[in-house]
Design a protein around this motif. Structure first.
Motif, short mmCIF file in Angstrom:
data_model
loop_
_atom_site.label_atom_id
_atom_site.label_comp_id
_atom_site.label_asym_id
_atom_site.label_seq_id
_atom_site.Cartn_x
_atom_site.Cartn_y
_atom_site.Cartn_z
N HIS A 187 -0.89 11.57 -1.15
CA HIS A 187 -0.42 10.76 -2.29
C HIS A 187 1.10 10.88 -2.34
CE1 HIS A 187 -1.25 9.74 -6.81
NE2 HIS A 187 -0.05 9.32 -6.46
N GLY A 188 1.78 9.76 -2.10
CA GLY A 188 3.24 9.78 -2.07
C GLY A 188 3.85 10.46 -3.29
N THR A 227 -7.09 13.38 -9.98
CA THR A 227 -6.70 12.09 -9.37
C THR A 227 -5.20 11.83 -9.55
OG1 THR A 227 -7.37 11.00 -11.41
CG2 THR A 227 -8.96 11.00 -9.61
N THR A 228 -4.58 12.53 -10.48
CA THR A 228 -3.14 12.33 -10.70
C THR A 228 -2.31 13.58 -10.43
OG1 THR A 228 -3.55 12.79 -13.03
CG2 THR A 228 -3.38 10.47 -12.40
N GLU A 229 -2.88 14.77 -10.62
CA GLU A 229 -2.17 16.02 -10.34
C GLU A 229 -2.45 16.44 -8.91
OE1 GLU A 229 -0.02 17.76 -12.32
OE2 GLU A 229 -0.27 15.97 -13.58
N ASP A 263 3.25 4.86 -6.31
CA ASP A 263 2.77 4.32 -7.60
C ASP A 263 1.30 4.65 -7.84
OD1 ASP A 263 5.25 3.14 -8.05
OD2 ASP A 263 4.69 1.40 -6.83
N GLY A 264 0.71 5.39 -6.89
CA GLY A 264 -0.70 5.75 -7.05
C GLY A 264 -1.65 4.69 -6.52
N ALA A 265 -1.11 3.59 -5.97
CA ALA A 265 -1.98 2.53 -5.45
C ALA A 265 -2.64 2.99 -4.15
CB ALA A 265 -1.18 1.26 -5.22
N LEU A 266 -3.92 2.72 -4.02
CA LEU A 266 -4.69 3.16 -2.85
C LEU A 266 -4.53 2.19 -1.69
CD1 LEU A 266 -6.86 5.09 -1.67
CD2 LEU A 266 -8.59 3.57 -2.66
N GLU A 267 -4.26 2.76 -0.51
CA GLU A 267 -4.27 1.97 0.73
C GLU A 267 -5.42 2.52 1.55
OE1 GLU A 267 -2.13 -0.36 2.02
OE2 GLU A 267 -0.94 -0.46 0.18
N PHE A 268 -6.44 1.70 1.77
CA PHE A 268 -7.60 2.23 2.49
C PHE A 268 -8.10 1.19 3.50
CE2 PHE A 268 -11.84 3.84 3.26
CZ PHE A 268 -11.62 5.21 3.30
#
Ligand SMILES: Nc1ncnc2c1ncn2[C@@H]1O[C@H](COP(=O)(O)OP(=O)(O)OP(=O)(O)O)[C@@H](O)[C@H]1O
Ligand SMILES: C=C(C)CCOP(=O)(O)O
Length: 246
Positions: free
Chosen positions: A142-143, A64-66, A113-118
């Protein structure tokens, strides 16, 4: 309106790569079909990966982060999840559930920043037209990181908030969150109070197992239930089996 997650650990054999648990999926699909026949109107289904997706993500070092910038790696993970999604759709369609897919890779993204746009307009329109949208854990752009994994649990939380769900259910391979003597914890309202018993998944899982699930659900305003397949029909009928997270 109910948002229901079918855990990947339930509908697949999680320790054998890309192996469906057909009997479990049949039982879940029967419960969903019966609930809809019994008058349930709005249902969104999300399914996890189990032995589809997690192995692929782990092999490519994606979590989820890598992230990855390799399209082949992203498509390997996405393809595994779409294969499982086809099975889920087929099992539901065979029971006359008007199930249609939503593939998150093409529907949303994370910012830097890892924030989800859905955006959820497609899901709302599907519901309004009588369909049962079926989403799944996936990879997502993921930006700054390429593509990372989004868990079904995170999608459940996002959809439940955006669609103002009345009820949220996570059907997993355990009858609820278990304490250190393997008894189901009735209610959780504080992560620290249960942190010691919350572990990862026993199988390959890049999204955090039970600890990740509880953390995600605690952040939600609405209550959610974690329960096993044997009580899916009770949950759909209005009961609160297993563990309630609020
Ligand atoms: N305290 C706990 N109570 C219950 N299960 C726990 C606990 N700690 C760790 N686990 C593990 O969490 C697993 C459930 O998490 P997992 O992420 O595998 O579920 P899932 O959502 O059904 O599957 P997937 O993530 O593939 O969609 C259980 O099978 C168990 O191995
Ligand atoms: C591993 C991938 C691609 C999806 C994971 O979704 P989850 O099983 O709900 O955690």
């Amino acid at each position: 309106m109910i948002v229901l997650k079918l855990g990947g650990s339930v509908i697949t054999e999680k320790d054998r790569p890309e192996t469906l648990d057909g009997d479990a999926l049949e039982r879940a699909a029967d419960a969903i079909a019966a609930a809809l026949e019994g008058g349930l109107e709005d249902l969104v289904v999300v399914h996890g990966g189990g032995s589809f997706g997690h192995h692929n993500a782990s092999e490519h070092g994606v979590s989820t982060t890598e992230g990855t910038h390799d399209a082949n790696a992203a498509l390997d993970i996405h393809g595994a999840m779409k294969t499982l999604n086809q099975f889920v759709l087929r099992w539901l369609l065979e029971r006359d559930v008007q199930a249609v897919p939503v593939h998150p890779f093409s529907a949303g993204h994370r910012d830097r920043d890892g924030a989800l746009e859905f955006p959820t307009g497609q899901v709302e329109t599907m519901l309004g037209e009588g369909f049962v949208p079926v989403l799944h854990g996936d990879v997502i752009a993921h930006g700054g990181a390429g593509a990372t994994v989004i868990s079904g649990d995170e999608l459940v939380a996002e959809l439940a908030a955006a669609l103002d769900a009345d009820r949220i259910g996570l059907c997993s391979t355990v009858p609820g969150v278990l304490d250190d003597s393997d008894t189901v914890v009735d209610r959780i309202d504080d992560f620290d109070a249960v942190a010691d018993v919350l572990g990862a998944s026993e199988a390959t899982d890049v999204t955090g197992g039970m600890a990740g699930k509880v953390r995600t659900l605690l952040a939600l305003e609405a209550e959610a239930s974690i329960f096993g397949l044997e009580t899916l029909d009770a949950f759909l009928a209005g009961d609160n089996p297993g563990t309630t997270i609020d």
